[in-house]
Design an enzyme around this catalytic site. Structure first.
Site, mmCIF file in Angstrom:
data_model
loop_
_atom_site.group_PDB
_atom_site.id
_atom_site.type_symbol
_atom_site.label_atom_id
_atom_site.label_comp_id
_atom_site.label_asym_id
_atom_site.label_seq_id
_atom_site.Cartn_x
_atom_site.Cartn_y
_atom_site.Cartn_z
ATOM 1 N N ASP A 50 0.869 -1.177 0.000
ATOM 2 C CA ASP A 50 0.000 0.000 0.000
ATOM 3 C C ASP A 50 0.911 1.234 0.000
ATOM 4 O O ASP A 50 2.134 1.128 0.127
ATOM 5 C CB ASP A 50 -0.982 -0.008 1.174
ATOM 6 C CG ASP A 50 -2.205 0.881 0.884
ATOM 7 O OD1 ASP A 50 -2.119 1.746 -0.009
ATOM 8 O OD2 ASP A 50 -3.235 0.722 1.550
HETATM 9 C C1 NOJ Z 1 -3.961 3.994 0.153
HETATM 10 C C2 NOJ Z 1 -5.154 3.100 0.238
HETATM 11 O O1 NOJ Z 1 -5.126 2.365 1.438
HETATM 12 C C3 NOJ Z 1 -5.260 2.132 -0.923
HETATM 13 O O2 NOJ Z 1 -6.474 1.428 -0.818
HETATM 14 C C4 NOJ Z 1 -5.164 2.867 -2.217
HETATM 15 O O3 NOJ Z 1 -5.369 2.005 -3.294
HETATM 16 C C5 NOJ Z 1 -3.800 3.527 -2.269
HETATM 17 N N1 NOJ Z 1 -3.706 4.494 -1.181
HETATM 18 C C6 NOJ Z 1 -3.511 4.217 -3.594
HETATM 19 O O4 NOJ Z 1 -4.230 5.377 -3.699
#
Ligand code: NOJ
Length: 753
Positions: free
Chosen positions: A285
């Protein structure tokens, strides 16, 4: 009466189909070609180029700087670029100016639509209609791929049992089976029949794993999920996603039992790669690699990169530690080159499967697919099916043709942006149909619409405008009050400790109810809210999780009976925050509530303490939630009967057929979502009081009756037992077929050796 027998088997047993679902010789050959191309390319790559493939960066304005990184082979993926001209320009640098011409995979959070916004995933879950979820994802893929995006970070298949958690909006609710079915449908929609098609985008099963169990519903927080619970409740949607061929997985932010997912070799290697034989790639993530320092799991970036790579993360989102730190870690032998090669293999394979090497560019001149009429029709249908009728007294709904004046009140009545919900980077409020707009259209010259918002937004607290709205509403035959949450109050990092209506919305409902006029409350929100009092004050209540672009048109049709509500709660609605976590599939405990217990106001003064007959419940909130999982009314009524099982004793290899009658006993054609629940009564470990195993949407005309059956292979009754083995244990089971998780009378069957 019409009497038909229909057989429907909805199975989640999926074939292993990672390398393309058609198992034809052609597909096999294509896969062999891909594997050869991956190996040939890998042999030519320098270590830096390999680490470049493992590096995902976020797009930024300076295209020259971006191009320079790409030219040097330092970038495998870019997220958040949506301009097709820039996408092509960057891709051209990758293809023509980098040494090996490896295309970039362009990524974006396309969560419930790109331009045409569908209801938030929690709303889509309320439809219990996987076809609709698949269609929504397909449309999102068509629109997103038209600008060059070939990878979405969806579906979120985290089990969420805490509505305080803002991200509850982004998932499919509290139930493992429902989330599994919806997750698979969504992957199919994004990826289409073949990843190779230019309108297919790679899906990403996220967040692996346990993220939804964040302590206290606070985003990013720690989780404490023991292995058995992890395997029984949290892992199944991910296993199904792996088997359905989700091209990628994303690690979650949380640390479970002390281990951040991004550094968790048990889930990434032992479970995902070894047990499930997963062949897509794993992305971290956003900065979750470097955040292992804040977790206290790594002392610096070097150790963070070491732990993430060795645990099995293939691509790092934005924090860049792999690229910076891995060379020295390889030199010292702490990371094997073979580990890097494998990660790059996984990434290149997906790029080949997406056809990016052969068709890297998007057609900038292609006619726009945004908001195509068929997309809007599908979004409207999705919004209709995601709305839940919670209450309908005195036949308040649908609104009668005799109604000549309607008061449209509340801050969500004309909030084009807010009704789209969380994660709408690309949705445009100008294209959104609000309830006010749709009601005015539907009303034409026949019905007078009095619009008195009362409050400008959900957190507004203006007593004077509330009074004005209530006053204006006295002139109407019916009041429709649109309340709820602005979109920013749910979603990532937007958690709440208090789930009452925000601002002065409660006061608004009270003031409106005092007019004595028939009142319909429509809630548009990102989560279940604690609205017991407002429900009591309303004659009818429709719950619409943020419904997206076509939400207004859908709600107007439902209010006036052009469509009939069919949605069911995809998670339990608590009466009070103090009840959370509250979910239907809990264990029984040794002292389950008997419902004859004395509640708070019945306890005598100076009552003596005793432990005799004590049970598990709240003195002040009683035994039940506000609404159980699977709950939802219709304008018509349904009657269940005659549940019959194909056998009373079955082996693990058998399939149980459960037949039942369903009759429409009301006045409208309507769709009922019949639900089948099972309880394993006694096992080597305690088992939930009920688990959803099947559901089905059944449409019936007034007076129509159908005999319907569910098929349930006994092998789907497995769970992780006392020896941490996935087994079906022989013994007695209860089975319910009912309208929700709290209704129905069980029938029994036995599983034998
Ligand atoms: C953080 C989020 O937790 C995740 O779900 C998302 O896809 C990413 N950022 C990218 O934006």
């Amino acid at each position: 009466m019409i009497n038909k027998v229909i057989k429907i088997a909805v199975s989640i047993a999926l074939p292993l189909c990672f390398m393309g679902c058609a198992s034809s010789n052609d597909t096999k050959k294509e896969n062999e070609v891909i594997e050869k191309r991956v190996e040939t390319l890998l042999r030519k790559m320098t270590l830096e180029e390999k680490l470049g493939q493992m590096n995902q960066i976020t797009s930024y304005a300076n295209i020259e700087d971006l191009s320079n990184l790409i030219k040097k082979g330092e970038v495998g993926s870019i997220l958040n670029e949506t301009d097709p001209v820039r996408i092509n320009a960057l891709q051209r640098v990758a293809m023509e100016e980098s040494r090996l011409g490896i295309p970039i995979i362009m990524a974006r959070d396309v969560i419930h639509g790109f331009k045409t916004i569908f209801p938030i995933p929690l709303g889509q879950a309320a439809s219990f209609n996987p076809d609709l979820v698949e269609e929504g994802a397909r449309i999102a893929a068509i629109e997103a791929s038209s600008v060059g995006i070939r990878w979405t970070f969806a579906p979120m298949i985290d089990i969420g049992r805490d509505p305080r958690w803002g991200r509850i909006a982004e998932g499919f609710g509290e139930d493992t089976y429902l989330t599994t079915v919806m997750g698979v449908a969504s992957i199919k929609g994004y990826q289409g029949d073949s990843l190779n098609s230019p309108t297919s985008i790679a899906a990403c099963a996220k967040h692996f794993v346990g993220y939804g169990a964040a302590e206290g519903g606070r985003d990013y927080n720690s989780t404490s999920i023991p292995e058995r619970l992890l395997r029984n409740v949290f892992l199944p949607p991910f296993e199904a996603a792996a088997k359905a061929g989700s091209a990628t997985f994303m690690t979650s932010f949380n640390d479970n039992d002390g281990v951040p997912s991004t550094g968790n070799a048990f889930i990434l290697k032992d479970v995902l790669r070894k047990e499930w034989k997963y062949e897509g790639f794993v992305v971290s993530d956003w900065a979750s690699v470097s955040e292992m320092i804040a977790h206290g799991f790594a002392s610096d970036e070097t150790e963070a990169a070491l732990k993430a790579i060795n645990a099995g993360v293939d691509m790092e989102m934005v924090s860049g530690t792999f690229f910076r730190e891995a060379p020295q870690l390889i030199k010292t032998g702490q990371i094997k080159e073979e580990t890097i090669d494998n990660a790059v293999r996984y990434i290149l394979r997906i790029k080949f499967m997406l056809g990016l090497f052969d068709n890297p560019y998007v057609d900038e001149k292609a006619p726009s697919t945004f908001y195509a009429p068929s997309h809007l029709v599908a979004a409207k249908q999705a919004a209709i099916e995601s709305v839940i009728l919670l209450k309908n007294e005195k036949n308040t709904l649908p609104i009668s043709a005799d109604v000549k004046t309607v008061a449209v009140v509340g801050p969500m009545a004309n909030a084009a942006y807010e009704q789209m919900g969380t994660w709408v980077f690309d949705g445009e409020k100008e294209q959104t149909q609000t309830p006010l707009k749709a009601i005015r259209e539907l009303a034409g010259n026949n019905i007078q619409v009095i619009y008195a918002p009362g409050l400008t937004h959900s957190r507004d607290n203006n007593a004077a405008t509330i009074a004005q709205a209530a006053n204006a509403a006295t002139k109407a035959d019916v009041i429709v009050a649109f309340v709820g949450e602005e979109s920013i109050l749910s979603g990532e990092a937007h958690c709440l400790a208090n789930l009452d209506l925000q601002g002065g919305q409660s006061q608004l409902i009270s003031a409106l109810s005092k007019t004595g006029k028939p009142m319909v409350t429509v809630v548009m929100a990102g989560r279940p809210l604690t609205i017991e009092r407002e429900i009591e004050q309303s004659d009818a209540v429709l719950y619409s999780f943020h419904p997206g672009t076509m939400g207004g048109a859908a709600l107007a049709d439902l209010l006036w009976g052009k469509a009939v509500p069919s949605g069911k709660t995809p998670m339990t609605f608590p009466k009070a925050v103090g009840q959370i976590p509250v979910y239907y599939s809990h264990n029984n405990t040794g002292r389950p509530a008997q419902r004859s217990e004395v509640l708070l106001n019945e306890i005598p003064i100076e009552a003596g303490q005793t432990s005799l007959g004590c049970t598990s419940f709240y003195l002040d909130a009683g035994f039940d939630p506000l609404y159980p999982f699977g709950y939802g009314l219709s304008y018509t009524t349904f009657q269940y009967g005659n549940v019959k099982l194909s056998a009373k004793e079955l082996k693990e290899t058998d399939t149980l057929v459960a037949e039942f009658d369903l009759a429409n006993t009301g006045k409208y054609t309507g769709t009922e979502i019949a639900q089948l629940y099972v309880q394993d009564k006694s096992a080597s470990v305690t088992r939930p009081v009920k688990e959803l195993k099947r559901f089905m949407r059944i449409e019936l005309k007034p007076g129509e009756k159908k005999t319907v059956c569910f098929e349930l292979p006994i092998s789907e009754l497995t769970f992780w037992n006392i020896d941490m083995k996935q087994v079906v244990e022989p013994g007695d089971f209860n089975l319910w077929i009912a309208t929700d998780s709290q209704s129905g009378t069980p029938v029994t069957f036995k599983v034998i050796d």
